[in-house]
Design a protein around this motif. Structure first.
Motif, PDB file in Angstrom:
ATOM      1  N   SER A  77       0.823  -1.208   0.000  1.00 48.13           N
ATOM      2  CA  SER A  77       0.000   0.000   0.000  1.00 48.13           C
ATOM      3  C   SER A  77       0.857   1.259   0.000  1.00 48.13           C
ATOM      4  O   SER A  77       1.789   1.381   0.797  1.00 48.13           O
ATOM      5  CB  SER A  77      -0.894   0.004   1.244  1.00 48.13           C
ATOM      6  N   PRO A  78       0.539   2.209  -0.881  1.00 51.60           N
ATOM      7  CA  PRO A  78       1.284   3.473  -0.883  1.00 51.60           C
ATOM      8  C   PRO A  78       1.248   4.182   0.472  1.00 51.60           C
ATOM      9  O   PRO A  78       2.173   4.902   0.821  1.00 51.60           O
ATOM     10  CB  PRO A  78       0.573   4.303  -1.958  1.00 51.60           C
ATOM     11  N   GLN A  79       0.212   3.941   1.260  1.00 53.59           N
ATOM     12  CA  GLN A  79       0.121   4.562   2.580  1.00 53.59           C
ATOM     13  C   GLN A  79       1.181   4.041   3.543  1.00 53.59           C
ATOM     14  O   GLN A  79       1.516   4.699   4.525  1.00 53.59           O
ATOM     15  CB  GLN A  79      -1.274   4.361   3.181  1.00 53.59           C
ATOM     16  N   SER A  80       1.766   2.863   3.264  1.00 57.63           N
ATOM     17  CA  SER A  80       2.786   2.350   4.181  1.00 57.63           C
ATOM     18  C   SER A  80       4.012   3.253   4.194  1.00 57.63           C
ATOM     19  O   SER A  80       4.689   3.373   5.213  1.00 57.63           O
ATOM     20  CB  SER A  80       3.162   0.904   3.843  1.00 57.63           C
ATOM     21  N   GLY A  81       4.307   3.907   3.079  1.00 58.61           N
ATOM     22  CA  GLY A  81       5.399   4.873   3.051  1.00 58.61           C
ATOM     23  C   GLY A  81       5.096   6.077   3.923  1.00 58.61           C
ATOM     24  O   GLY A  81       5.984   6.619   4.594  1.00 58.61           O
ATOM     25  N   ASP A  82       3.823   6.505   3.930  1.00 57.55           N
ATOM     26  CA  ASP A  82       3.417   7.613   4.797  1.00 57.55           C
ATOM     27  C   ASP A  82       3.576   7.221   6.263  1.00 57.55           C
ATOM     28  O   ASP A  82       4.051   8.007   7.078  1.00 57.55           O
ATOM     29  CB  ASP A  82       1.961   8.003   4.532  1.00 57.55           C
ATOM     30  N   VAL A  83       3.179   5.981   6.588  1.00 56.08           N
ATOM     31  CA  VAL A  83       3.294   5.500   7.965  1.00 56.08           C
ATOM     32  C   VAL A  83       4.769   5.408   8.372  1.00 56.08           C
ATOM     33  O   VAL A  83       5.145   5.824   9.464  1.00 56.08           O
ATOM     34  CB  VAL A  83       2.583   4.145   8.141  1.00 56.08           C
ATOM     35  N   LEU A  84       5.597   4.862   7.469  1.00 52.97           N
ATOM     36  CA  LEU A  84       7.029   4.754   7.754  1.00 52.97           C
ATOM     37  C   LEU A  84       7.615   6.129   8.051  1.00 52.97           C
ATOM     38  O   LEU A  84       8.288   6.322   9.073  1.00 52.97           O
ATOM     39  CB  LEU A  84       7.769   4.112   6.584  1.00 52.97           C
ATOM     40  N   CYS A  85       7.368   7.098   7.176  1.00 53.44           N
ATOM     41  CA  CYS A  85       7.903   8.446   7.395  1.00 53.44           C
ATOM     42  C   CYS A  85       7.303   9.079   8.653  1.00 53.44           C
ATOM     43  O   CYS A  85       8.009   9.779   9.388  1.00 53.44           O
ATOM     44  CB  CYS A  85       7.661   9.330   6.176  1.00 53.44           C
ATOM     45  N   GLY A  86       6.047   8.815   8.920  1.00 53.93           N
ATOM     46  CA  GLY A  86       5.425   9.333  10.149  1.00 53.93           C
ATOM     47  C   GLY A  86       6.090   8.776  11.394  1.00 53.93           C
ATOM     48  O   GLY A  86       6.355   9.514  12.354  1.00 53.93           O
ATOM     49  N   ASN A  87       6.378   7.463  11.375  1.00 50.54           N
ATOM     50  CA  ASN A  87       7.044   6.834  12.524  1.00 50.54           C
ATOM     51  C   ASN A  87       8.445   7.411  12.720  1.00 50.54           C
ATOM     52  O   ASN A  87       8.859   7.687  13.844  1.00 50.54           O
ATOM     53  CB  ASN A  87       7.136   5.313  12.336  1.00 50.54           C
ATOM     54  N   LEU A  88       9.176   7.555  11.624  1.00 52.00           N
ATOM     55  CA  LEU A  88      10.532   8.086  11.723  1.00 52.00           C
ATOM     56  C   LEU A  88      10.526   9.535  12.199  1.00 52.00           C
ATOM     57  O   LEU A  88      11.312   9.922  13.069  1.00 52.00           O
ATOM     58  CB  LEU A  88      11.249   7.971  10.378  1.00 52.00           C
TER      59      LEU A  88
END
Length: 134
Positions: A77-88
């Motif tokens: 899911s493209p949203q997983s990149g958003d989640v990854l950057c949000g976590n970082l």
């Protein structure tokens, strides 16, 4: 809690490959930037799970990260990149999310659309970003 991996990758791999223990010992192996394709959170979780010491790979000391992701990716899911950057970002780590508009999961030869509407190959964009981290 789970331990956080501290050090560079040569410390983690010591004893696995004898050349790592004896080659380029005066050269830094400090990671100054990380390029992530597809924002694959499941890969991060798998690394922690597979590590016998369950060391977390991300911390506030992690290097700046750039995460590329195709907007039409149906595998991850493209949203997983958003989640990854949000976590970082929540940990205090710089993370830049780059959407590859119209691209799917296999976007190795994709172009990044710049703010001025021009495009740049993903390789050139990533290289320039990485060079700026040094």
């Amino acid at each position: 809690g789970d331990a956080v991996f501290a050090g560079d990758y040569t410390s983690e791999l010591a004893g696995v490959d004898p050349t790592l223990d004896s080659t380029n010992l005066d050269s830094s192996a400090f990671v100054t930037g990380l390029i992530d394709y597809w924002g694959a959170l499941f890969a991060e979780d798998a690394m922690v799970t597979l590590d016998p010491q369950h060391r977390q790979r991300w911390s506030s000391a992690s290097p700046p990260t750039i995460a590329f992701h195709g907007t039409n990716d149906t595998t991850v899911s493209p949203q997983s990149g958003d989640v990854l950057c949000g976590n970082l970002t929540a940990m205090g780590v710089e993370c830049l999310k780059v959407d590859l508009v119209g691209e799917g999961h296999g976007c190795w030869d994709a172009n990044v659309t710049l703010d001025d509407g021009t495009t740049k190959s993903i390789y050139d964009y990533a290289f320039e970003w990485m060079a700026a981290q040094c």
